[in-house]
Design a protein around this motif. Sequence first.
Motif, short mmCIF file in Angstrom:
data_model
loop_
_atom_site.label_atom_id
_atom_site.label_comp_id
_atom_site.label_asym_id
_atom_site.label_seq_id
_atom_site.Cartn_x
_atom_site.Cartn_y
_atom_site.Cartn_z
N ILE A 33 0.90 -1.09 0.04
CA ILE A 33 -0.21 0.02 0.05
C ILE A 33 0.99 1.21 -0.10
CG2 ILE A 33 -0.22 0.01 2.66
CD1 ILE A 33 -3.13 1.18 2.12
N LEU A 34 0.49 2.21 -0.94
CA LEU A 34 1.33 3.40 -0.76
C LEU A 34 0.65 4.56 0.21
CD1 LEU A 34 1.81 4.36 -4.44
CD2 LEU A 34 3.47 3.73 -2.90
N MET A 35 1.26 5.06 0.82
CA MET A 35 0.77 5.96 2.11
C MET A 35 1.54 7.33 2.08
SD MET A 35 -1.54 4.32 3.62
CE MET A 35 -1.88 5.56 5.10
N PRO A 36 0.85 8.30 2.39
CA PRO A 36 1.50 9.52 2.59
C PRO A 36 2.72 9.57 3.61
CG PRO A 36 -0.83 9.90 2.97
CD PRO A 36 -0.55 8.25 2.90
N GLN A 37 3.82 10.36 3.04
CA GLN A 37 5.07 10.36 4.00
C GLN A 37 5.03 11.98 4.42
OE1 GLN A 37 8.64 9.16 2.25
NE2 GLN A 37 9.84 9.56 4.05
N GLY A 38 5.08 12.12 5.81
CA GLY A 38 5.33 13.21 6.30
C GLY A 38 3.88 13.92 6.04
N ARG A 39 3.88 15.18 6.71
CA ARG A 39 2.74 16.03 6.80
C ARG A 39 2.96 17.19 5.56
NH1 ARG A 39 -0.17 14.83 11.48
NH2 ARG A 39 1.16 14.08 12.92
N GLY A 40 2.25 16.95 4.57
CA GLY A 40 2.07 18.12 3.45
C GLY A 40 3.34 18.25 2.82
N ASN A 41 3.99 17.02 2.53
CA ASN A 41 5.31 17.08 1.85
C ASN A 41 5.11 16.77 0.28
OD1 ASN A 41 7.06 17.51 4.01
ND2 ASN A 41 7.50 15.36 4.67
N GLY A 46 4.22 19.15 -7.49
CA GLY A 46 2.67 19.15 -6.83
C GLY A 46 2.54 17.69 -6.54
N LYS A 47 3.52 16.55 -6.91
CA LYS A 47 3.18 15.21 -6.21
C LYS A 47 3.14 14.95 -4.85
CE LYS A 47 3.89 11.73 -9.05
NZ LYS A 47 4.83 10.54 -9.62
N GLN A 48 2.55 14.05 -4.17
CA GLN A 48 2.42 13.88 -2.78
C GLN A 48 3.83 12.96 -2.57
OE1 GLN A 48 -0.60 12.11 -1.07
NE2 GLN A 48 -0.41 13.15 0.94
N ARG A 49 4.65 13.21 -1.54
CA ARG A 49 5.61 12.39 -1.20
C ARG A 49 4.81 11.19 -0.51
NH1 ARG A 49 11.02 14.09 0.07
NH2 ARG A 49 12.11 12.35 0.28
N THR A 50 5.26 9.76 -0.97
CA THR A 50 4.57 8.76 -0.29
C THR A 50 5.78 7.79 0.07
OG1 THR A 50 4.44 7.68 -2.54
CG2 THR A 50 2.74 8.90 -1.81
N MET A 51 5.37 6.61 0.79
CA MET A 51 6.22 5.51 1.14
C MET A 51 5.23 4.12 0.53
SD MET A 51 6.23 4.87 5.16
CE MET A 51 6.95 6.41 5.72
N CYS A 52 5.97 3.17 0.22
CA CYS A 52 5.36 1.85 0.14
C CYS A 52 5.60 1.03 1.34
CB CYS A 52 5.90 1.24 -1.32
SG CYS A 52 4.90 -0.46 -1.45
#
Length: 98
Positions: A33-41, A46-52
């Motif tokens: 699952i890809l989840m957001p990494q950090g708050r508002g990074n 404009g792509k959201q930073r994610t972690m798998c």
Amino acid sequence: PERVDAPTEVNVAVVVRGEPRKSTGEETWHAEILMPQGRGNFLPGGKQRTMCIRGPHRVAQNQAFEDARKFDAAGTTGDTAAVKNVAKEMIRGGHFIP
């Protein structure tokens, strides 16, 4: 959850084919699952930073789908820490779900 080559959507779990087991050559599967990494990074453009976040490799494909359902349930709020805790429990528990 669906079976794909890699996750593409944030907060949506999928099942991915893993490497065959070295000892027996059996196919393996795992949930990702890809989840957001950090708050508002955000990355440039404009792509959201994610972690798998990945679950453990499973020989039974239905067990990988059950792992993906657990990821989906934990990821509905967008809380990355909750999903990471679910993954840790999967790996530590080592339970087989028939």
